[in-house]
Design a protein around this motif. Structure first.
Motif, PDB file in Angstrom:
ATOM      1  N   ALA A  41      24.415   3.592  -3.001  1.00 41.66           N
ATOM      2  CA  ALA A  41      23.156   3.849  -2.295  1.00 41.66           C
ATOM      3  C   ALA A  41      22.217   4.710  -3.132  1.00 41.66           C
TER       4      ALA A  41
ATOM      5  N   LYS B  54      20.965   2.645  -6.290  1.00 37.00           N
ATOM      6  CA  LYS B  54      19.990   1.606  -5.908  1.00 37.00           C
ATOM      7  C   LYS B  54      18.636   2.207  -5.535  1.00 37.00           C
ATOM      8  N   ASN B  55      18.637   3.221  -4.681  1.00 38.16           N
ATOM      9  CA  ASN B  55      17.375   3.761  -4.186  1.00 38.16           C
ATOM     10  C   ASN B  55      16.638   4.598  -5.220  1.00 38.16           C
TER      11      ASN B  55
ATOM     12  N   THR C  68      12.559   9.481  -2.046  1.00 35.71           N
ATOM     13  CA  THR C  68      13.178   8.425  -1.262  1.00 35.71           C
ATOM     14  C   THR C  68      14.360   9.020  -0.516  1.00 35.71           C
ATOM     15  N   THR C  69      14.867   8.271   0.415  1.00 38.18           N
ATOM     16  CA  THR C  69      16.095   8.658   1.094  1.00 38.18           C
ATOM     17  C   THR C  69      17.135   7.565   0.859  1.00 38.18           C
ATOM     18  N   VAL C  70      18.384   7.921   1.113  1.00 40.80           N
ATOM     19  CA  VAL C  70      19.477   6.957   1.015  1.00 40.80           C
ATOM     20  C   VAL C  70      20.149   6.878   2.377  1.00 40.80           C
ATOM     21  N   GLU C  71      20.763   5.745   2.640  1.00 39.98           N
ATOM     22  CA  GLU C  71      21.390   5.554   3.947  1.00 39.98           C
ATOM     23  C   GLU C  71      22.748   6.235   4.041  1.00 39.98           C
TER      24      GLU C  71
ATOM     25  N   GLU D   5      15.072   2.131  -7.575  1.00 43.49           N
ATOM     26  CA  GLU D   5      13.899   1.552  -6.905  1.00 43.49           C
ATOM     27  C   GLU D   5      12.709   2.509  -6.979  1.00 43.49           C
ATOM     28  N   LEU D   6      12.945   3.788  -6.705  1.00 44.08           N
ATOM     29  CA  LEU D   6      11.873   4.785  -6.717  1.00 44.08           C
ATOM     30  C   LEU D   6      11.291   4.974  -8.112  1.00 44.08           C
TER      31      LEU D   6
ATOM     32  N   LEU E  11       9.154   6.524  -0.479  1.00 42.26           N
ATOM     33  CA  LEU E  11       9.808   5.352   0.083  1.00 42.26           C
ATOM     34  C   LEU E  11      10.782   5.734   1.196  1.00 42.26           C
ATOM     35  N   ARG E  12      11.097   4.760   2.012  1.00 43.94           N
ATOM     36  CA  ARG E  12      12.099   4.872   3.073  1.00 43.94           C
ATOM     37  C   ARG E  12      11.818   6.060   3.989  1.00 43.94           C
TER      38      ARG E  12
ATOM     39  N   CYS F 105      17.891  13.008   0.876  1.00 44.04           N
ATOM     40  CA  CYS F 105      16.618  12.791   0.188  1.00 44.04           C
ATOM     41  C   CYS F 105      16.695  13.171  -1.291  1.00 44.04           C
TER      42      CYS F 105
END
Length: 120
Positions: free
Chosen positions: A19, A22-23, A10-13, A26-27, A108-109, A87
């Motif tokens: 961030a 959370k991500n 996944t990536t983070v913003e 989620e992953l 994701l993302r 990432c």
């Protein structure tokens, strides 16, 4: 039981604790759910983060999901020109008798498309 590995990314913003936490949660949750993996099947989880992430260890996010008794390790991803930024990648080792092709790798993302060759 055989040993299998499930991949994800996944990536983070932004490079913030919130961030990343959370991500990554989620992953990891999506990897467990999409593959019907129970916590007792987990052998270990390896996390890598790109060099632009410094705010927290991705493994800390997994511990918050109740995986504190699973061996978790973080490492820094190689710094490659043109690589996906911000990432986090995951390799989850599990005990399972299913064939490799039966697992769903989760991207994701901004990490969607990193491994188009793997079944989703």
């Amino acid at each position: 039981m055989g040993v299998r590995a499930v991949r994800g990314a996944t990536t983070v913003e932004a490079d913030t604790v919130e961030a990343i936490d959370k991500n990554v949660q989620e992953l990891v949750s999506a990897m467990l759910e999409r593959n019907s993996i129970h916590k007792d099947q987990l052998i270990s989880i390896l996390f890598t983060a790109t060099p632009d992430l410094h705010a927290m260890f991705p493994a800390a996010a997994a511990r918050a999901l109740g995986l504190g008794d699973v061996p978790l390790m973080c490492a820094q991803e190689l710094s490659i020109d043109g690589a996906v930024a911000l990432c986090v990648r995951v390799m989850m080792h599990i005990e399972d008798d299913r064939a490799r092709g039966e697992f769903h790798h989760v991207y994701l993302r901004g990490a969607v498309g990193l491994r188009d060759d793997l079944p989703d």
